[in-house]
Design a protein around this motif. Structure first.
Motif, PDB file in Angstrom:
ATOM      1  N   SER A  93       0.827  -1.215   0.000  1.00 46.39           N
ATOM      2  CA  SER A  93       0.000   0.000   0.000  1.00 46.39           C
ATOM      3  C   SER A  93       0.858   1.259   0.000  1.00 46.39           C
ATOM      4  O   SER A  93       0.595   2.199  -0.768  1.00 46.39           O
ATOM      5  CB  SER A  93      -0.939   0.000   1.212  1.00 46.39           C
ATOM      6  OG  SER A  93      -0.209  -0.081   2.421  1.00 46.39           O
ATOM      7  N   ILE A  94       1.905   1.296   0.818  1.00 47.75           N
ATOM      8  CA  ILE A  94       2.770   2.477   0.847  1.00 47.75           C
ATOM      9  C   ILE A  94       3.543   2.597  -0.457  1.00 47.75           C
ATOM     10  O   ILE A  94       3.721   3.699  -0.993  1.00 47.75           O
ATOM     11  CB  ILE A  94       3.725   2.416   2.053  1.00 47.75           C
ATOM     12  CG1 ILE A  94       2.926   2.518   3.351  1.00 47.75           C
ATOM     13  CG2 ILE A  94       4.769   3.528   1.982  1.00 47.75           C
ATOM     14  CD1 ILE A  94       3.755   2.352   4.595  1.00 47.75           C
ATOM     15  N   GLY A  95       3.999   1.471  -1.006  1.00 49.15           N
ATOM     16  CA  GLY A  95       4.688   1.505  -2.290  1.00 49.15           C
ATOM     17  C   GLY A  95       3.800   2.050  -3.392  1.00 49.15           C
ATOM     18  O   GLY A  95       4.247   2.843  -4.233  1.00 49.15           O
ATOM     19  N   ASN A  96       2.534   1.653  -3.382  1.00 45.57           N
ATOM     20  CA  ASN A  96       1.587   2.168  -4.379  1.00 45.57           C
ATOM     21  C   ASN A  96       1.315   3.656  -4.174  1.00 45.57           C
ATOM     22  O   ASN A  96       1.224   4.424  -5.148  1.00 45.57           O
ATOM     23  CB  ASN A  96       0.271   1.396  -4.308  1.00 45.57           C
ATOM     24  CG  ASN A  96       0.424  -0.040  -4.770  1.00 45.57           C
ATOM     25  OD1 ASN A  96       1.406  -0.411  -5.405  1.00 45.57           O
ATOM     26  ND2 ASN A  96      -0.555  -0.864  -4.443  1.00 45.57           N
ATOM     27  N   LEU A 127      -6.607  -0.446  -2.147  1.00 41.81           N
ATOM     28  CA  LEU A 127      -7.473  -1.588  -2.391  1.00 41.81           C
ATOM     29  C   LEU A 127      -6.684  -2.783  -2.927  1.00 41.81           C
ATOM     30  O   LEU A 127      -6.920  -3.928  -2.517  1.00 41.81           O
ATOM     31  CB  LEU A 127      -8.582  -1.208  -3.366  1.00 41.81           C
ATOM     32  CG  LEU A 127      -9.571  -2.312  -3.752  1.00 41.81           C
ATOM     33  CD1 LEU A 127     -10.314  -2.815  -2.528  1.00 41.81           C
ATOM     34  CD2 LEU A 127     -10.543  -1.827  -4.820  1.00 41.81           C
ATOM     35  N   GLN A 128      -5.745  -2.535  -3.838  1.00 40.23           N
ATOM     36  CA  GLN A 128      -4.953  -3.619  -4.401  1.00 40.23           C
ATOM     37  C   GLN A 128      -4.064  -4.267  -3.344  1.00 40.23           C
ATOM     38  O   GLN A 128      -3.842  -5.479  -3.367  1.00 40.23           O
ATOM     39  CB  GLN A 128      -4.112  -3.112  -5.568  1.00 40.23           C
ATOM     40  CG  GLN A 128      -4.911  -2.821  -6.823  1.00 40.23           C
ATOM     41  CD  GLN A 128      -5.682  -4.035  -7.307  1.00 40.23           C
ATOM     42  OE1 GLN A 128      -5.156  -5.148  -7.386  1.00 40.23           O
ATOM     43  NE2 GLN A 128      -6.951  -3.839  -7.636  1.00 40.23           N
ATOM     44  N   ALA A 129      -3.565  -3.475  -2.411  1.00 35.84           N
ATOM     45  CA  ALA A 129      -2.791  -4.036  -1.305  1.00 35.84           C
ATOM     46  C   ALA A 129      -3.676  -4.920  -0.431  1.00 35.84           C
ATOM     47  O   ALA A 129      -3.256  -5.994   0.025  1.00 35.84           O
ATOM     48  CB  ALA A 129      -2.168  -2.920  -0.478  1.00 35.84           C
ATOM     49  N   TYR A 130      -4.909  -4.473  -0.213  1.00 30.94           N
ATOM     50  CA  TYR A 130      -5.854  -5.263   0.585  1.00 30.94           C
ATOM     51  C   TYR A 130      -6.225  -6.554  -0.130  1.00 30.94           C
ATOM     52  O   TYR A 130      -6.254  -7.636   0.489  1.00 30.94           O
ATOM     53  CB  TYR A 130      -7.094  -4.431   0.866  1.00 30.94           C
ATOM     54  CG  TYR A 130      -8.178  -5.181   1.610  1.00 30.94           C
ATOM     55  CD1 TYR A 130      -8.041  -5.476   2.960  1.00 30.94           C
ATOM     56  CD2 TYR A 130      -9.336  -5.596   0.947  1.00 30.94           C
ATOM     57  CE1 TYR A 130      -9.029  -6.169   3.641  1.00 30.94           C
ATOM     58  CE2 TYR A 130     -10.327  -6.279   1.615  1.00 30.94           C
ATOM     59  CZ  TYR A 130     -10.167  -6.572   2.963  1.00 30.94           C
ATOM     60  OH  TYR A 130     -11.144  -7.259   3.617  1.00 30.94           O
ATOM     61  N   THR A 154       6.660   3.795  -9.470  1.00 29.35           N
ATOM     62  CA  THR A 154       5.815   2.754  -8.886  1.00 29.35           C
ATOM     63  C   THR A 154       6.404   1.389  -9.218  1.00 29.35           C
ATOM     64  O   THR A 154       6.260   0.893 -10.337  1.00 29.35           O
ATOM     65  CB  THR A 154       4.372   2.847  -9.426  1.00 29.35           C
ATOM     66  OG1 THR A 154       3.895   4.172  -9.293  1.00 29.35           O
ATOM     67  CG2 THR A 154       3.452   1.893  -8.676  1.00 29.35           C
ATOM     68  N   PHE A 155       7.068   0.773  -8.249  1.00 33.59           N
ATOM     69  CA  PHE A 155       7.734  -0.502  -8.535  1.00 33.59           C
ATOM     70  C   PHE A 155       6.745  -1.653  -8.702  1.00 33.59           C
ATOM     71  O   PHE A 155       7.065  -2.666  -9.314  1.00 33.59           O
ATOM     72  CB  PHE A 155       8.759  -0.842  -7.443  1.00 33.59           C
ATOM     73  CG  PHE A 155       8.193  -0.905  -6.044  1.00 33.59           C
ATOM     74  CD1 PHE A 155       7.602  -2.056  -5.571  1.00 33.59           C
ATOM     75  CD2 PHE A 155       8.284   0.195  -5.197  1.00 33.59           C
ATOM     76  CE1 PHE A 155       7.089  -2.131  -4.287  1.00 33.59           C
ATOM     77  CE2 PHE A 155       7.787   0.131  -3.910  1.00 33.59           C
ATOM     78  CZ  PHE A 155       7.186  -1.033  -3.451  1.00 33.59           C
ATOM     79  N   THR A 156       5.520  -1.490  -8.198  1.00 29.01           N
ATOM     80  CA  THR A 156       4.516  -2.537  -8.381  1.00 29.01           C
ATOM     81  C   THR A 156       3.916  -2.532  -9.781  1.00 29.01           C
ATOM     82  O   THR A 156       3.073  -3.370 -10.090  1.00 29.01           O
ATOM     83  CB  THR A 156       3.386  -2.383  -7.348  1.00 29.01           C
ATOM     84  OG1 THR A 156       2.902  -1.032  -7.352  1.00 29.01           O
ATOM     85  CG2 THR A 156       3.870  -2.733  -5.949  1.00 29.01           C
TER      86      THR A 156
END
Length: 251
Positions: free
Chosen positions: A99-102, A231-234, A112-114
């Motif tokens: 989430s923090i990375g995003n 949301l994607q992290a969740y 954005t490394f993700t």
């Protein structure tokens, strides 16, 4: 970059480093730099709340405790039960990292490394393979029953076993593709709309009068992307918990 919205995803070497006569490249890139920034951000957020804990907590501590309680009760305990609590620190760290990375990647001129499949695939496969190893450690050869539906006729057993096995293995790849595709598509869309607004401004005439339209759209999509980032992290954490549940209980 105005002509090519994909250029924002290029990995650039910031500090070139090579070992053993340029055989091994361990250069510091923009991707690794922002992963380090994300790791330090996770430490600051988590350790900061712990270091300044009070009987009457401040807003920082309340925020971190809310995330902690939400992930502990509504995610890990609800999906995995008491056995899954052992893995809560891992899920908590995973959620904060993604989430923090995003969110850091949403800052202008950041990275954005993700949005790179190699990062998300490495992250998902490391968890997925680890959960398989843990499931085999817990259940031994009985772990194979995860690919055998109950009440299946013996004649259909080989076919269904192959289908279930392929479906199970594809989870690791779908987990990575989901995160990568959402982050890359959102950033590319924002860049395309920003370039469109810039072109309208450069045309002159009455076109600058309509520039506010793409700007409003960009603002709306940007706010939406902030929600998608969390949301994607969740979703990633939820799916990891579901796969952990299979390794714990074989169902």
């Amino acid at each position: 970059m105005l002509s090519n919205p994909i250029e924002q995803f290029n990995i650039v070497s910031l500090i070139p480093l090579n070992l053993i006569g340029f055989k091994y490249n361990i250069s510091l890139t923009n991707s690794s730099l922002f992963m380090l920034i994300t790791c330090f951000s996770v430490l600051i957020i988590a350790c900061g709340a712990i270091s300044f804990k009070k009987v009457f907590p401040n807003h920082w501590q309340v925020f971190v405790e809310y995330i902690y309680d939400f992930l502990f009760m509504s995610l890990v305990t609800e999906i995995n039960g008491k056995k899954g609590r052992l893995f809560f620190p891992l899920i908590f760290t995973l959620f904060l990292f993604i989430s923090i990375g995003n969110l850091v990647g949403m800052v202008p001129f950041s990275f954005t490394f993700t949005s790179h499949i190699v990062i998300t695939l490495g992250l998902s496969l490391s968890f997925f393979i680890g959960l398989i190893i843990y499931g085999i450690y817990l259940h031994g050869f009985h772990f194979i029953s995860l690919f055998i539906p109950k009440g299946v006729p013996v004649v259909l057993l080989p076919l269904l076993f192959v289908i279930e096995f392929i479906s199970y293995v594809s989870r690791g790849f779908s987990l990575a593709i989901r995160l990568f595709a959402n982050m890359m598509a959102g950033h590319a869309l924002v860049k395309i709309l920003a370039g469109f607004a810039y072109v309208m401004l450069g045309l002159g005439g009455i076109f600058p009068l309509f520039e506010f339209i793409p700007i409003l759209i960009i603002t709306a999509i940007y706010v939406l992307e902030l929600g998608v980032a969390v949301l994607q992290a969740y979703v990633f954490s939820v799916l990891i918990c579901i796969y952990l549940n299979d390794s714990l209980y074989l169902h």
